[in-house]
Design a protein around this motif. Structure first.
Motif, PDB file in Angstrom:
ATOM      1  N   GLU A 184     -12.298 -50.347  -1.144  1.00 14.79           N
ATOM      2  CA  GLU A 184     -11.602 -50.988  -2.264  1.00 14.79           C
ATOM      3  C   GLU A 184     -12.446 -50.919  -3.536  1.00 14.79           C
ATOM      4  O   GLU A 184     -11.926 -50.692  -4.625  1.00 14.79           O
ATOM      5  CB  GLU A 184     -11.283 -52.441  -1.899  1.00 14.79           C
TER       6      GLU A 184
ATOM      7  N   TRP B 228     -15.757 -54.927   0.733  1.00 13.24           N
ATOM      8  CA  TRP B 228     -14.688 -53.947   0.898  1.00 13.24           C
ATOM      9  C   TRP B 228     -15.073 -52.670   0.147  1.00 13.24           C
ATOM     10  O   TRP B 228     -14.651 -52.425  -0.980  1.00 13.24           O
ATOM     11  CB  TRP B 228     -13.365 -54.475   0.366  1.00 13.24           C
TER      12      TRP B 228
ATOM     13  N   GLN C  78     -16.661 -59.419  -0.817  1.00 17.36           N
ATOM     14  CA  GLN C  78     -16.114 -59.343   0.529  1.00 17.36           C
ATOM     15  C   GLN C  78     -16.640 -58.124   1.304  1.00 17.36           C
ATOM     16  O   GLN C  78     -16.386 -58.004   2.495  1.00 17.36           O
ATOM     17  CB  GLN C  78     -14.582 -59.291   0.470  1.00 17.36           C
TER      18      GLN C  78
ATOM     19  N   ALA D 113     -13.937 -57.692  -4.364  1.00 19.76           N
ATOM     20  CA  ALA D 113     -14.123 -56.638  -3.365  1.00 19.76           C
ATOM     21  C   ALA D 113     -15.598 -56.483  -3.009  1.00 19.76           C
ATOM     22  O   ALA D 113     -15.952 -56.287  -1.844  1.00 19.76           O
ATOM     23  CB  ALA D 113     -13.546 -55.320  -3.879  1.00 19.76           C
ATOM     24  N   LYS D 114     -16.471 -56.579  -4.020  1.00 18.53           N
ATOM     25  CA  LYS D 114     -17.911 -56.487  -3.752  1.00 18.53           C
ATOM     26  C   LYS D 114     -18.378 -57.676  -2.924  1.00 18.53           C
ATOM     27  O   LYS D 114     -19.163 -57.521  -1.983  1.00 18.53           O
ATOM     28  CB  LYS D 114     -18.689 -56.418  -5.062  1.00 18.53           C
TER      29      LYS D 114
END
Length: 74
Positions: free
Chosen positions: A26, A23, A21, A18-19
């Motif tokens: 998220e 996001w 990407q 998530a980091k």
């Protein structure tokens, strides 16, 4: 406890993804979930460390034998 440890490990992997990407929503959700799993694991460890003895008590033999009052001696 092993299943919760596995879940936490998966969350660590998902957090990194998530980091990477970007996001942000998220990331926040995963961090909240990880905090909850950490608390739960700590509580489970504390509970497992406590002694778990059971006192079965002494049976009341008069009641067990079917007598509710003591036998009178004559």
């Amino acid at each position: 406890m092993p299943r919760l440890q596995e879940i936490r490990s998966n969350l660590v992997d998902h957090l990194q993804e998530a980091k990477d990407q970007g996001w942000l929503g998220e990331v926040a959700a995963i961090e909240t979930t990880m905090a909850a799993t950490t608390q739960k694991l700590e509580a489970m460890r504390e509970l497992a460390a406590q002694p778990s003895t059971v006192n079965p008590g002494m049976p009341d033999l008069l009641t067990t034998a079917g007598r509710l009052t003591p036998v009178r001696e004559e």
